[in-house]
Scaffold this motif. Sequence first.
Motif, PDB file in Angstrom:
ATOM      1  N   TYR B  41       0.801  -1.226   0.000  1.00 35.55           N
ATOM      2  CA  TYR B  41       0.000   0.000   0.000  1.00 35.55           C
ATOM      3  C   TYR B  41       0.832   1.274   0.000  1.00 35.55           C
ATOM      4  N   GLY B  42       2.150   1.146  -0.067  1.00 34.90           N
ATOM      5  CA  GLY B  42       2.975   2.357  -0.078  1.00 34.90           C
ATOM      6  C   GLY B  42       3.243   2.881   1.322  1.00 34.90           C
ATOM      7  N   ALA B  43       4.114   3.886   1.375  1.00 34.89           N
ATOM      8  CA  ALA B  43       4.559   4.420   2.663  1.00 34.89           C
ATOM      9  C   ALA B  43       3.378   4.993   3.452  1.00 34.89           C
ATOM     10  N   ARG B  44       2.464   5.648   2.738  1.00 33.50           N
ATOM     11  CA  ARG B  44       1.317   6.260   3.411  1.00 33.50           C
ATOM     12  C   ARG B  44       0.434   5.182   4.034  1.00 33.50           C
ATOM     13  N   GLY B  45       0.252   4.082   3.284  1.00 36.01           N
ATOM     14  CA  GLY B  45      -0.555   2.971   3.780  1.00 36.01           C
ATOM     15  C   GLY B  45       0.031   2.398   5.059  1.00 36.01           C
ATOM     16  N   ALA B  46       1.353   2.208   5.063  1.00 41.16           N
ATOM     17  CA  ALA B  46       2.012   1.670   6.250  1.00 41.16           C
ATOM     18  C   ALA B  46       1.863   2.651   7.407  1.00 41.16           C
ATOM     19  N   HIS B  47       1.909   3.941   7.097  1.00 39.87           N
ATOM     20  CA  HIS B  47       1.751   4.952   8.140  1.00 39.87           C
ATOM     21  C   HIS B  47       0.354   4.859   8.758  1.00 39.87           C
ATOM     22  N   VAL B  48      -0.657   4.739   7.887  1.00 38.25           N
ATOM     23  CA  VAL B  48      -2.032   4.698   8.367  1.00 38.25           C
ATOM     24  C   VAL B  48      -2.288   3.425   9.182  1.00 38.25           C
ATOM     25  N   LEU B  49      -1.717   2.306   8.699  1.00 42.82           N
ATOM     26  CA  LEU B  49      -2.007   1.037   9.361  1.00 42.82           C
ATOM     27  C   LEU B  49      -1.155   0.796  10.599  1.00 42.82           C
ATOM     28  N   VAL B  50       0.099   1.267  10.592  1.00 42.57           N
ATOM     29  CA  VAL B  50       0.990   0.953  11.710  1.00 42.57           C
ATOM     30  C   VAL B  50       1.660   2.186  12.312  1.00 42.57           C
ATOM     31  N   TYR B  51       2.554   2.798  11.556  1.00 47.62           N
ATOM     32  CA  TYR B  51       3.463   3.775  12.168  1.00 47.62           C
ATOM     33  C   TYR B  51       2.746   4.970  12.772  1.00 47.62           C
ATOM     34  N   GLY B  52       1.611   5.339  12.200  1.00 44.47           N
ATOM     35  CA  GLY B  52       0.929   6.525  12.692  1.00 44.47           C
ATOM     36  C   GLY B  52      -0.131   6.231  13.736  1.00 44.47           C
ATOM     37  N   THR B  53      -0.257   4.968  14.166  1.00 40.92           N
ATOM     38  CA  THR B  53      -1.359   4.622  15.063  1.00 40.92           C
ATOM     39  C   THR B  53      -0.981   4.833  16.518  1.00 40.92           C
ATOM     40  N   ARG B 164     -26.140  19.017   3.146  1.00 42.23           N
ATOM     41  CA  ARG B 164     -25.056  18.356   3.834  1.00 42.23           C
ATOM     42  C   ARG B 164     -24.133  17.720   2.796  1.00 42.23           C
ATOM     43  N   PHE B 165     -22.836  17.983   2.944  1.00 45.54           N
ATOM     44  CA  PHE B 165     -21.858  17.295   2.098  1.00 45.54           C
ATOM     45  C   PHE B 165     -21.527  15.958   2.739  1.00 45.54           C
ATOM     46  N   VAL B 166     -21.516  14.923   1.910  1.00 47.45           N
ATOM     47  CA  VAL B 166     -21.173  13.594   2.418  1.00 47.45           C
ATOM     48  C   VAL B 166     -20.006  13.050   1.614  1.00 47.45           C
ATOM     49  N   VAL B 167     -18.972  12.611   2.301  1.00 50.43           N
ATOM     50  CA  VAL B 167     -17.887  11.893   1.623  1.00 50.43           C
ATOM     51  C   VAL B 167     -18.249  10.429   1.706  1.00 50.43           C
ATOM     52  N   ASP B 168     -18.467   9.787   0.552  1.00 55.04           N
ATOM     53  CA  ASP B 168     -18.934   8.405   0.620  1.00 55.04           C
ATOM     54  C   ASP B 168     -17.997   7.412  -0.051  1.00 55.04           C
ATOM     55  N   ASP B 169     -16.851   7.875  -0.517  1.00 51.63           N
ATOM     56  CA  ASP B 169     -15.906   6.939  -1.135  1.00 51.63           C
ATOM     57  C   ASP B 169     -14.516   7.530  -0.978  1.00 51.63           C
ATOM     58  N   PHE B 170     -13.577   6.702  -0.552  1.00 54.47           N
ATOM     59  CA  PHE B 170     -12.215   7.173  -0.331  1.00 54.47           C
ATOM     60  C   PHE B 170     -11.244   6.270  -1.087  1.00 54.47           C
ATOM     61  N   LEU B 171     -10.448   6.852  -1.978  1.00 59.53           N
ATOM     62  CA  LEU B 171      -9.439   6.093  -2.706  1.00 59.53           C
ATOM     63  C   LEU B 171      -8.054   6.562  -2.249  1.00 59.53           C
ATOM     64  N   PRO B 172      -7.345   5.709  -1.511  1.00 64.09           N
ATOM     65  CA  PRO B 172      -6.025   6.152  -1.037  1.00 64.09           C
ATOM     66  C   PRO B 172      -5.007   6.306  -2.158  1.00 64.09           C
ATOM     67  N   ARG B 173      -5.163   5.525  -3.217  1.00 63.89           N
ATOM     68  CA  ARG B 173      -4.228   5.613  -4.335  1.00 63.89           C
ATOM     69  C   ARG B 173      -5.023   5.530  -5.624  1.00 63.89           C
ATOM     70  N   ALA B 174      -4.875   6.518  -6.470  1.00 61.30           N
ATOM     71  CA  ALA B 174      -5.628   6.467  -7.723  1.00 61.30           C
ATOM     72  C   ALA B 174      -4.879   7.242  -8.785  1.00 61.30           C
ATOM     73  N   VAL B 175      -5.139   6.890 -10.011  1.00 63.29           N
ATOM     74  CA  VAL B 175      -4.695   7.741 -11.109  1.00 63.29           C
ATOM     75  C   VAL B 175      -5.962   8.171 -11.833  1.00 63.29           C
ATOM     76  N   PHE B 176      -5.990   9.408 -12.246  1.00 58.77           N
ATOM     77  CA  PHE B 176      -7.146   9.874 -12.993  1.00 58.77           C
ATOM     78  C   PHE B 176      -6.954   9.539 -14.450  1.00 58.77           C
ATOM     79  N   GLU B 177      -7.933   8.885 -15.021  1.00 60.62           N
ATOM     80  CA  GLU B 177      -7.830   8.512 -16.424  1.00 60.62           C
ATOM     81  C   GLU B 177      -8.976   9.147 -17.177  1.00 60.62           C
ATOM     82  N   ARG B 178      -8.661   9.541 -18.415  1.00 55.94           N
ATOM     83  CA  ARG B 178      -9.725  10.038 -19.265  1.00 55.94           C
ATOM     84  C   ARG B 178     -10.257   8.846 -20.047  1.00 55.94           C
ATOM     85  N   ARG B 179     -11.514   8.631 -19.955  1.00 55.00           N
ATOM     86  CA  ARG B 179     -12.093   7.523 -20.695  1.00 55.00           C
ATOM     87  C   ARG B 179     -13.099   8.083 -21.695  1.00 55.00           C
ATOM     88  N   VAL B 180     -13.039   7.548 -22.881  1.00 51.13           N
ATOM     89  CA  VAL B 180     -13.963   7.993 -23.917  1.00 51.13           C
ATOM     90  C   VAL B 180     -15.105   6.987 -23.972  1.00 51.13           C
TER      91      VAL B 180
END
Lengths: 585, 634
Positions: B41-53, B164-180
Amino acid sequence: MKRLAHFLAILCLTAPAFAADTGGISGDTAARLAAESGAKEPPAPRDFDWEPLRLMAIQDRGRVKPLETFASESLLYITGARVWNKMQPIEVVLGWLIAFDREWEDEAFIRIDHGPLKRALGLDPDKKYFSPALLQKNEALPKIVREAAQKEQRKERLSDLEKKAMQVQNQRGLLEAIVTGQAFTILPNPRGIQEPWFSLVALTEASVPYPQEHLKKVSAGVRDMLDAFIAKNAMAWRQAVEVTVPFIENELAKGAYPDMGQLKRESQYNNLRPFHWAWILYTCAFVGLLFFLVTGNPIARWIGAVTMASGFGLHIYGFILRCIISGRPPVTNMYESVIWVTWGCVLFSLVIWAAYKNAAIPAAASVFSIVGLVLADNLPLVLDPGIHPLEPVLRSNFWLTIHVLTITLSYAAFALSLCLGNVVLGNYLWRPTKTAVIQQYSLYMYRAMQIGVVLLAAGTILGGVWADYSWGRFWGWDPKEVWALIALLLYLAVLHGRFTGWLRGFGFAATTVVAFLGVLMAWYGVNFVLGVGLHSYGFGSGGMGYVAAYVAAQVGFILAAYVRYNKAAATSHGRLDTGIFPKGA
Amino acid sequence: MLKPLLKNPLFKFFASLKLAVLSILSLAGVLAAATIYESLYGARGAHVLVYGTWWFAGVLFVLGLNVLCAALSRFPWKRSQTGFVVTHLGILILLFGSYLTQRYGVDGNLPVVEGQQDGEVILNELMLKVADENGKGAQVFPVPEYATRRQGRLMEIDVPGGKRFVVDDFLPRAVFERRVQKSPVPGVGVPAIHVELFNSRFRLEEWLQAKHPDQATELNLGPAVLGFKKLWSKAQEDEFLHPTAAPKAKAGKLGLVVAMVHGKEFRVDIEDGLKGWRRIGATPIELKIERYLPYAIVEKNELVNKSNDPVNPAVQLFLRDASGNEEKHTLFANFPEFATLHKSHSRAGQKPLDVKLQMMGPKRAGAPEMPGMMGGGRGQLLFAQSADDKRLLYLAKGKSGEVKASGEAKPGEAIPTGWMDLQFKVQEWLEAAVEEEAPRYIEYIQGGDNYLTGVRVRLEDQRVVDASSPGLSRAVAADQEALLPGTWLMEGVSKPFAVGEKEYFVQFGKSKLSLPFQLRLEKFTMGTDPGTTKAASYESRVVVKDEANGVERKALISMNEPLHYGGYTFYQASYQMEEGRPPLSVFSVNYDPGRVVKYAGSLVMVLGIIVMFWLNPHYFGKIVGRGRKEEVAV
């Protein structure tokens, strides 16, 4: 047909004057080749003198090196072999350039080892080598490669199969660059040695900054060489080479051509193969010392000592030569660290041998060094022996050198403690009642481990100093540094475990051996298994099978020794349990 | 004084050697797991799961307590215990230094574009910023972070008006792609084709969209330049299939505004539009361009111009009809959808003007020239959709512009181009397509760590298009709402949401820290290894501008040679170089109050180990450990 004919025709066009002079050999050659295209010959060695070409300089992958190095590296990368069908690398590589369509296109020489990939490509899984023509026709490969490239672009994880497919694609890419002449960047740049050089293809373009008469002469010379090669005419070859090679070296870029001494030194390194001979000498030493340990024969001891010392000397000589060639301490990829760690292991064994006068110490160390060097010598696709420029972050950094040398030396000390730990376990297996002997070896093992703990603690902290200096943080939970810490923690657990009384003689040796798995993970695993983090410059793939086999064998050995020890302990009424180390040590 | 403490059973527990072994082993186990997480999951993932807890901090705390108690429990210390005490003291100092860094340190990034200055350090924490259209009442909310994709009601932010603003989906890692894809809404979209170009040696494919009303969209694909456009008349079709050397209309220096009024296309040159009200063709609609922004950015919730580089060209313009109804629009050349999806600013109760707008930016330096102007070296393969949208035409030209082949291209059919053994195949043809920018979730990482995080934000009871965009009916708007259940916000992106009469800007990104001074990047240079494009060195010439203290200092930051200023250290971390844009240099910014403490702790610890292992027997006599005496070797 197209590539060569095309190449020669273009060469011919650029120098119409001399093409007319010599009766247009190129055109003839092309026509002859076209006529012969039906009957392809398998490549056969030519009886040529390759000597003058071997030392020609080529600018390849960010470094100027002898053509011979380029040829060996290319041959090794594409075929996985050092010599192909009795032909020298330089001959094979020139064959690809000049006679590819005629001799090589249908020859099976591109090495593919990965079984699942071969099945996915519909290739015969029992074969090791495949011809370029066969791979060219393959329809599955481009699909896998395209998907893998897209994934790579998104920085998404590739499967093993995709990684191997990319490797095959890279092998084909290198071959293509050789066949088209692109890879032959042997024409020096008059503007300076660090400026980009020109490939043979550039001869056909007006962009080469040579005077017209130089251009003509080089083009004609190269063409003569190609013709002689095709005609297998050793005489014409020698004549063409004797004119052309010195001309390129001395005239094309005066003052901007690399020093001959430097090229010769690298050639010497290539041909001497110091690490190859080092492991052979270590093997002799091992046999000699073992013979001495069993029989007490002083001559065997003497032979063992001399071969050990000469292997050690050759080892460090090769290391220094490599330092001089690359202009830096060579501990920046897996191959170089294996060379360094095996050397360090022998070094520490010699030190402890000098202190305790027991020939089993160097004998045990030589086993590790032999295994390491044999692997480095025979797995070029896993442990790349090529000398490459450094990543920017690694350049001109005092702390880096100190940090890496310290850390890897600690691996060497732990490797020695591993070897000696296995000697202890072996004694438990064969003669569990010989407490005094076992205690002796345990002490040697402990000494090696002490060296390792100090070096690893210091090296990890020096890594912090370097990281602080280069990246701005002392500790960033990077996998490489974390695994160095885990290895240290494992050894600390062993040391503390001794004081709790949980670890007695057998347990102490067994856990010391097991703790080396932490070192193995920090050293090999982070780069080859996890493949993440800031230490990415040493990343690679392959060799998992060997490591897994070692771990399985090691665990089996510990279990076997435990069973034997347990039996002996049960019948000895506590006589075996007299402490880890000899009294008064 | 210590005596009662030493007898306390809890103290004894924390001082015990057995606890030490257990806590060392559990730390090793936790760290091993963390590195596996990092590889997935990358350095950020490890931080969220372990090092930052909190629990990881707990493990370290227990270890520290253990070390402290163990050292105290041997009090009063004997001379022979010097090594032991010094080593464990070193560990405590090291842990304390780490705590200081963790608690008070700053670790972030500062990207600076060449020729500009910046002092906003990007930190690692994620946040959502909600502000109204005037930039008032901006509020910042920390966003919870996860190592893997997380769906559900992750965050709720109430805004006035019962929404009310609702955040209902979280992507920790993504690339934005243009799809036709095929346009889901009739009357919306541009023609698109998916072309494959191949010969015996290679195979390439790409999507082409006829984005501009009467100018071909071009693309370099291997040895060819591909073009695609929409034709409007039979005459144009003839001209396309049998080209004569006719001069082509060129876009002005600043680009064009394309207006679709009652289904007809008109073009207004931006330079001309800036001069004042201009009638659009023969229609009753008039247009005035108020502002042209070559590099539009939203700063403090206002659209401002960052520089004169045409990086993100935008215009703000007014439309008015004969009865004086006025509308304000903002167009972005890079985001043609923006105009259609967001409401224009018009007077309440006013009927919208039926005008669809698009901006065509100026040509960027380095962008490919028009096919007709291309020099030698590349052939051309041009496509066009016929006036009745029923046929797809093609025209292949050789390197010097001579016509090699032309005719009708049927999807799925391999057609030779007549040069270089090249053939092409139209794999897919969409008469009307939309390009959607959608995130693609990267579940497991490969190597690098430069992924963006994305959240999907939904406005409950939201009407996506409130005052109805020009060109879209209310029914269409309702369709769009069904299609867009939420809006994806990637790091650094701000998007407007309409709440009743008000508009809110929601921005997602990393939290920032303003330095008390700024860094100006004068020049970024990259050296390469000889004969390759591989980077060998990076360096940035910068100027520190500290107005508060009246300091202006030049400095050179290169790999391994950081700049120290005002307690902060700036390292050359990375860079971005793209054709046609000034280079961007990224500095890693660090403030570490625990540095000295950590160095001291390290030194003390290593000295302690050396004393313990080697000097003891010579200087301090034998250690008497807790085990039996004869066990202890040193």
